[in-house]
Motif scaffolding. Structure first.
Motif, short mmCIF file in Angstrom:
data_model
loop_
_atom_site.label_atom_id
_atom_site.label_comp_id
_atom_site.label_asym_id
_atom_site.label_seq_id
_atom_site.Cartn_x
_atom_site.Cartn_y
_atom_site.Cartn_z
N PHE A 14 0.80 -1.22 0.00
CA PHE A 14 0.00 0.00 0.00
C PHE A 14 0.84 1.27 0.00
O PHE A 14 0.34 2.35 -0.32
N LEU A 15 2.10 1.17 0.32
CA LEU A 15 2.96 2.36 0.46
C LEU A 15 2.92 3.30 -0.75
O LEU A 15 2.82 4.51 -0.55
N PRO A 16 2.95 2.83 -2.00
CA PRO A 16 2.86 3.77 -3.13
C PRO A 16 1.58 4.60 -3.14
O PRO A 16 1.59 5.76 -3.55
N TYR A 17 0.48 4.04 -2.64
CA TYR A 17 -0.79 4.78 -2.57
C TYR A 17 -0.72 5.81 -1.45
O TYR A 17 -1.20 6.93 -1.59
N TYR A 18 -0.12 5.43 -0.35
CA TYR A 18 0.02 6.33 0.79
C TYR A 18 0.89 7.53 0.42
O TYR A 18 0.60 8.66 0.80
N GLN A 19 1.94 7.28 -0.34
CA GLN A 19 2.87 8.33 -0.73
C GLN A 19 2.35 9.16 -1.91
O GLN A 19 2.93 10.18 -2.24
N GLY A 20 1.28 8.74 -2.54
CA GLY A 20 0.73 9.47 -3.66
C GLY A 20 1.36 9.12 -5.00
O GLY A 20 1.06 9.73 -6.02
N ASN A 38 -9.76 6.16 -4.97
CA ASN A 38 -8.55 6.92 -4.71
C ASN A 38 -7.92 6.43 -3.41
O ASN A 38 -8.58 6.34 -2.37
N GLY A 39 -6.63 6.14 -3.47
CA GLY A 39 -5.90 5.61 -2.33
C GLY A 39 -5.88 6.52 -1.12
O GLY A 39 -5.75 6.05 0.01
N LYS A 40 -6.04 7.81 -1.32
CA LYS A 40 -5.98 8.75 -0.19
C LYS A 40 -7.09 8.48 0.82
O LYS A 40 -6.93 8.75 2.01
N TYR A 41 -8.20 7.89 0.39
CA TYR A 41 -9.30 7.61 1.30
C TYR A 41 -8.98 6.47 2.27
O TYR A 41 -9.64 6.32 3.29
N PHE A 42 -7.98 5.65 1.94
CA PHE A 42 -7.62 4.52 2.80
C PHE A 42 -6.54 4.89 3.82
O PHE A 42 -6.25 4.10 4.71
N ARG A 43 -5.91 6.04 3.69
CA ARG A 43 -4.80 6.42 4.58
C ARG A 43 -5.13 6.30 6.07
O ARG A 43 -4.30 5.82 6.83
N PRO A 44 -6.31 6.70 6.53
CA PRO A 44 -6.59 6.58 7.97
C PRO A 44 -6.62 5.14 8.48
O PRO A 44 -6.53 4.91 9.68
N TYR A 45 -6.74 4.18 7.58
CA TYR A 45 -6.88 2.78 7.98
C TYR A 45 -5.58 1.99 7.85
O TYR A 45 -5.56 0.80 8.14
N LEU A 46 -4.49 2.65 7.46
CA LEU A 46 -3.21 1.97 7.29
C LEU A 46 -2.56 1.74 8.65
O LEU A 46 -2.41 2.66 9.45
N THR A 47 -2.18 0.49 8.92
CA THR A 47 -1.47 0.11 10.13
C THR A 47 -0.14 -0.52 9.72
O THR A 47 0.08 -0.77 8.53
#
Length: 71
Positions: A14-20, A38-47
């Motif tokens: 998931f890191l590439p989505y988190y980094q944009g 859009n990957g930005k919507y998943f950022r709050p759920y990344l552990t």
């Protein structure tokens, strides 16, 4: 409109989505439809373990994003 799906992805994947660097996450909902979110919507759920769980995507009447919630 409410759409339900599950997502299990590792932190490293998931890191590439988190980094944009990457933008759209492809998922398949529980009815078999393929969605691109859009990957930005998943950022709050990344552990540290990644993103794992069931989600509810809510769309406005025009099909635009309203909310994404982990169930």
């Amino acid at each position: 409109m409410d759409i339900f799906f599950s997502l299990n992805v590792s932190y490293d994947a998931f890191l590439p989505y988190y980094q944009g660097v990457a933008e759209k996450v492809q998922v398949r909902d529980h009815q078999g439809r393929v969605l691109h979110i859009n990957g930005k919507y998943f950022r709050p759920y990344l552990t540290p373990q990644g993103i794992n769980g069931r989600f509810k995507l809510v769309l406005n009447s025009d099909g635009s994003f309203k909310s994404l919630n982990k169930l």
